[in-house]
Design a protein around this motif. Structure first.
Motif, mmCIF file in Angstrom:
data_model
loop_
_atom_site.group_PDB
_atom_site.id
_atom_site.type_symbol
_atom_site.label_atom_id
_atom_site.label_comp_id
_atom_site.label_asym_id
_atom_site.label_seq_id
_atom_site.Cartn_x
_atom_site.Cartn_y
_atom_site.Cartn_z
ATOM 1 N N GLU A 75 0.775 -1.250 -0.034
ATOM 2 C CA GLU A 75 -0.005 -0.245 0.045
ATOM 3 C C GLU A 75 0.680 1.205 -0.089
ATOM 4 N N ASN A 76 2.121 1.318 0.426
ATOM 5 C CA ASN A 76 2.768 2.467 0.576
ATOM 6 C C ASN A 76 3.775 2.533 -0.688
ATOM 7 N N VAL A 77 3.746 1.839 -1.762
ATOM 8 C CA VAL A 77 4.414 2.203 -2.868
ATOM 9 C C VAL A 77 3.497 2.197 -4.282
ATOM 10 N N ARG A 78 4.100 2.403 -5.148
ATOM 11 C CA ARG A 78 3.442 2.825 -6.554
ATOM 12 C C ARG A 78 3.184 1.379 -7.176
ATOM 13 N N PRO A 79 2.282 1.119 -8.137
ATOM 14 C CA PRO A 79 1.960 -0.013 -8.608
ATOM 15 C C PRO A 79 3.092 -0.612 -9.695
ATOM 16 N N ARG A 109 9.760 6.365 4.780
ATOM 17 C CA ARG A 109 8.376 6.654 4.914
ATOM 18 C C ARG A 109 7.744 4.977 5.431
#
Ligand code: C2E
Ligand code: C2E
Length: 175
Positions: A75-79, A109
């Motif tokens: 959930e904390n990184v991009r696709p 993060r």
């Protein structure tokens, strides 16, 4: 109903890519970075004191914590970023087209995100866990996959040695 393709690529417990699929993607992404002359970063994430958690709260709670970390990382990184379970309590994230400074921002993060929210394990118990992170970047400090993995692992080891719950990196840039 999981099909055969899914079973072969996904880690059954956490739902992120398995190690074999990680290796396949790392190869593909490094070749791509080489061709297009851009950076690629690799972040290794290892849960701190995971064995103690397992001993104290049981393996089922340990499994819940692993699933939670897998979801949190995704959930904390991009696709386009690739999250995988690398080993027991160790995860790896491939960040295509990402420089070391950007990777540091992302890793920090993630570290904070793990530290600041509890995971609900068995019997509605809320646990706070932390993780240590190590990262390295291609081609800045590394020439190939093996070296990238070794450098990221080495940075992770230093994060553990220096007291855990922190990010260490292979390069020389000051943070
Ligand atoms: P996403 O691209 O899949 O990113 C998922 C989450 O990864 C984001 O959730 C955020 O927590 C983190 N993330 C990804 N890239 C960055 C970044 O450059 N900086 C920071 N600080 N965090 C990042 P979030 O913020 O709730 O965003 C949800 C979705 O909304 C994103 O999913 C993306 O599709 C979209 N989005 C949010 N902000 C922007 C933006 O500034 N530009 C674009 N193009 N899309 C955005
Ligand atoms: P930032 O959070 O300081 O991120 C700086 C740069 O690091 C981003 O520049 C991007 O190149 C890289 N980066 C950060 N997080 C991720 C990530 O999860 N995956 C990948 N692949 N790269 C990441 P960029 O794209 O120009 O974004 C500039 C700023 O826009 C970000 O600064 C952030 O403040 C905001 N932003 C962009 N996308 C999102 C998002 O999905 N969620 C949130 N919360 N903020 C976003």
């Amino acid at each position: 109903q999981a099909d055969l393709q899914t079973l072969a690529t996904i880690d059954g417990l956490t739902g992120v890519y398995n190690r074999r699929e990680f290796n396949r993607w790392l190869h593909i992404e490094i070749e791509q970075a080489r061709r297009e002359s851009h950076s690629l970063s690799l972040v290794m994430v290892d849960i701190d004191y995971f064995k103690r958690l397992n001993d104290k709260h049981g393996h089922q709670s340990g499994d819940i914590a692993l699933r939670w970390i897998g979801a949190l990382l995704s959930e904390n990184v991009r696709p386009g970023d690739i999250v995988a379970r690398y080993g027991g309590e160790e995860f790896a994230i491939i960040l295509p087209q990402t420089t070391e400074i950007e990777a540091l921002v992302i890793a920090e993060r993630i570290r904070q995100s793990i530290e600041t929210q509890p995971v609900e394990v068995l019997n509605q118990q809320l646990l706070y866990v932390t993780a240590s992170l190590g990262l390295a970047t291609f081609p800045e400090e590394t020439r190939d996959e093996e070296e990238l993995l070794r450098q990221a692992d080495c940075a992770l080891y230093r994060a553990k040695q220096a007291g855990r719950n922190q990010v260490q990196h292979a390069g020389k840039i000051p943070v």
